[in-house]
Write a protein that holds these residues in place. Sequence first.
Motif, short mmCIF file in Angstrom:
data_model
loop_
_atom_site.label_atom_id
_atom_site.label_comp_id
_atom_site.label_asym_id
_atom_site.label_seq_id
_atom_site.Cartn_x
_atom_site.Cartn_y
_atom_site.Cartn_z
N ALA A 1 0.82 -1.21 0.00
CA ALA A 1 0.00 0.00 0.00
C ALA A 1 0.86 1.26 0.00
CB ALA A 1 -0.91 0.01 1.23
N PHE A 2 0.38 2.27 -0.71
CA PHE A 2 1.02 3.58 -0.60
C PHE A 2 0.76 4.15 0.79
CE2 PHE A 2 0.32 8.22 -0.70
CZ PHE A 2 1.62 8.63 -0.97
N CYS A 3 -0.52 4.14 1.20
CA CYS A 3 -0.87 4.65 2.53
C CYS A 3 -2.27 4.19 2.90
CB CYS A 3 -0.78 6.17 2.56
SG CYS A 3 -1.27 6.90 4.14
N GLY B 1 -6.85 9.22 4.29
CA GLY B 1 -5.80 10.22 4.36
C GLY B 1 -4.70 10.03 3.33
N GLY B 2 -4.49 8.79 2.90
CA GLY B 2 -3.50 8.52 1.85
C GLY B 2 -3.91 9.17 0.54
N VAL B 3 -5.22 9.16 0.24
CA VAL B 3 -5.72 9.85 -0.95
C VAL B 3 -5.51 11.35 -0.79
CG1 VAL B 3 -7.76 10.29 -2.37
CG2 VAL B 3 -7.42 8.02 -1.36
N LYS C 1 -9.53 4.72 -2.41
CA LYS C 1 -10.83 4.58 -1.77
C LYS C 1 -10.96 5.59 -0.63
CE LYS C 1 -11.68 0.80 0.69
NZ LYS C 1 -12.06 -0.58 1.05
N LEU C 2 -12.14 6.20 -0.52
CA LEU C 2 -12.47 7.03 0.63
C LEU C 2 -13.52 6.27 1.44
CD1 LEU C 2 -12.70 10.63 -0.95
CD2 LEU C 2 -10.77 9.57 0.26
#
Length: 251
Positions: free
Chosen positions: A59-61, A110-112, A130-131
């Motif tokens: 995962a990025f975040c 928060g990653g988005v 995804k949110l």
Amino acid sequence: MEPRITTTIQNHIAIISFFHPAGNSFPSLQLHQLTQEINQVGKSENIHVIVLKSEGEGAFCAGASFDELLQVSNLEEGNHFFSGFANVINAMRKCPKLIIGRAQGKAVGGGVGLLAACDYVLAHENAAIKLSELAIGIGPFVIEPAVTKKIGKTAMAAMTLEATQWKSAAWANEKGLFSQVFSSMETLDETVLQFSEQLASYNPDALLEMKKVLWEGTEHWDTLLYERAAISGRLVLSDFTKKALAQFKQK
């Protein structure tokens, strides 16, 4: 496997990397450290461009730390936690250096927001977004201004209301969150390096003025994002959210 934020500098490029064993998620301390690092790097005349990335091939975040969210017990703690994301986004917004995002994998919540606060994002095709906040009883209130600025209110609303659905990297590219998408990690990294080196070779004063243009009209975020943090800080105390977080953690 300890959480960390590291910065390497080469050819006038600062590469800021973050890592957390829980999907590169962010507890409050690491949000504070990232804010400080962006502020510090932004002051250096030797640095012309910043690359923001996470470590690993997963995962990025994964967004906010669920462990820490479950521990929030009062409004002050809730406001403090969600203000961490406000601090990072405002630091990225006001940083005098252009920030290039590198997304190798999925980004949630928060990653988005972090990717939306970058000035340009290069991503792998695995970087779905995804949110999911509504599904746990809160909402993407703090990051919404940054996401809406990049993809528009309609696309932001679709992501928010379809809280359990992943949007593909191709979708993110079409909507403007990503600028380029790659099928190979090697090609992604080569392009991140080449693009950042090219930008770093340009007139630093021109880059600074361009940064200002890109963020025109966002000065009110200095208050807006903290007002939004207060909303999330209140909602995270609800029984609905506590139960939903506990269920998500068990999955």
